[in-house]
Write an enzyme that holds these catalytic residues in place. Structure first.
Site, short mmCIF file in Angstrom:
data_model
loop_
_atom_site.label_atom_id
_atom_site.label_comp_id
_atom_site.label_asym_id
_atom_site.label_seq_id
_atom_site.Cartn_x
_atom_site.Cartn_y
_atom_site.Cartn_z
N ARG A 142 42.02 53.92 39.75
CA ARG A 142 42.60 54.84 39.23
C ARG A 142 41.67 55.62 39.02
NH1 ARG A 142 42.95 51.23 35.89
NH2 ARG A 142 45.46 50.28 36.00
N GLY A 164 42.27 43.42 18.22
CA GLY A 164 41.24 42.24 18.99
C GLY A 164 41.12 42.49 20.73
N GLU A 193 39.06 48.10 33.24
CA GLU A 193 38.90 49.18 32.41
C GLU A 193 40.07 49.77 31.14
OE1 GLU A 193 37.39 53.44 34.38
OE2 GLU A 193 38.34 52.38 35.37
N ALA A 202 51.36 48.91 37.89
CA ALA A 202 52.75 49.25 37.98
C ALA A 202 52.12 51.19 37.35
CB ALA A 202 53.88 48.95 36.57
#
Length: 306
Positions: free
Chosen positions: A61, A80, A101, A139
């Site tokens: 990405r 959290g 990430e 997606a």
């Protein structure tokens, strides 16, 4: 020896989905000494300093939806990180991301000092494959990111399109269509990556042969804000101009309802002029054509007499 010990690391990774790529029993890579803390991988979540984690160089990405990331940041600040991220140990107490990430970035933005992680002992090759497959199962990758991810699986892991489809849970035809996007000129790929053109637009453009044709068509599609269906028709017209002309001619001479045709013929006989009735569900107009002023004067006389 058991099959687990004799199997090649790449073969161990075969399976569907990210979980299949996270074996519970593997040998740690020799080039990555264990960090000082936490202790050896246990499969259980551990709290790790967010600054001790580094981005994965194999990440597919390249773009993040800022609005969605901000929403995740607010959620992390309030409750959290619910699902631990997956990392592998590097040297000097550092860890490399494998999956998660967005949660890691959101934790940093939310000002969190630590984040829950699950540590896996995997090689460079396994880490790269796991990262790519995990991203392809999401997606929110744009079409070009997906295309490059599939290409990388084929180039670096020698996977067939069928294997890629099995690994990511996609249809083989879908994998093939994404890979075909890499044939587009770089300028058009950038339009797709930036969201100016959709996957459907890009796939339609691939029917054109020359790079110049594709670039010119992409500019026109964007300028006219053509839909995917409109783009498909436009491309068909470029490939077969005679077919396009035939469609236009057919549009100019639409099929007439028999009752309308009968009325049109009756008027033509009465007036001696060409008459066209345009009817749409009982509403429309009558067009009477004349070729000279004499015909026009005759028509006025006939209409005035009535």
């Amino acid at each position: 020896m058991s099959d687990v010990k004799t199997q090649d690391p790449k073969r161990r990774a075969l399976g569907r989905g990210l979980e299949a790529l996270l074996p519970t029993r593997q040998t740690a890579p020799a080039a990555a000494p264990a960090p000082a803390a936490p202790a050896a991988p246990s499969g259980k979540p551990l709290e790790v300093d967010v600054t001790a984690i580094v981005r994965n160089p194999f990440q597919t990405r390249t773009r993040f939806d800022e609005e969605a990331l901000n929403e995740l940041t607010q959620s992390v600040a309030a409750t959290g990180v619910v699902q631990p991220i997956i990392v592998r140990a590097l040297s000097a107490g550092k860890y490399q991301l494998i999956a998660g990430e967005r949660r890691w970035l959101a934790s940093q933005r939310a000002g969190k000092k630590t984040i829950p992680v699950v540590i896996r002992e995997v090689s460079d090759e396994q880490a790269m494959e796991m990262t790519i497959v995990e991203n392809l199962q999401r997606a929110d990758l744009n079409p070009m990111e997906q295309a490059r991810a599939y290409e990388r699986l084929g180039r670096e892991f020698k996977m067939t399109q069928e294997q890629m489809a099995q690994r990511t849970g996609k249809e083989r035809a879908s994998v093939a269509n994404f890979l075909r996007l890499l044939r587009l000129p770089q300028a058009v790929q950038e339009k797709v990556e930036g969201g100016d053109l959709s996957f459907g637009h890009a796939r339609a453009l691939l029917a054109l042969e020359s790079e110049a044709q594709i670039l010119a068509a992409a500019q026109k599609i964007q300028a006219l804000s053509l839909s995917v269906r409109g783009t498909e028709n436009y491309v068909k017209g470029l490939l077969d101009p005679e077919r396009k002309l035939g469609k236009v001619k057919a549009a100019e001479e639409p099929e007439i309802d028999p009752n309308v045709k009968a009325a049109q013929d009756k008027l033509q006989r009465s007036l001696g002029l060409k008459v066209r009735i345009e009817d749409t569900r009982g509403k429309g107009r009558v067009v009477i054509e004349y070729s000279n002023l004499e015909d026009f004067d005759t028509l006025l006389t006939m209409l005035s007499a009535n």
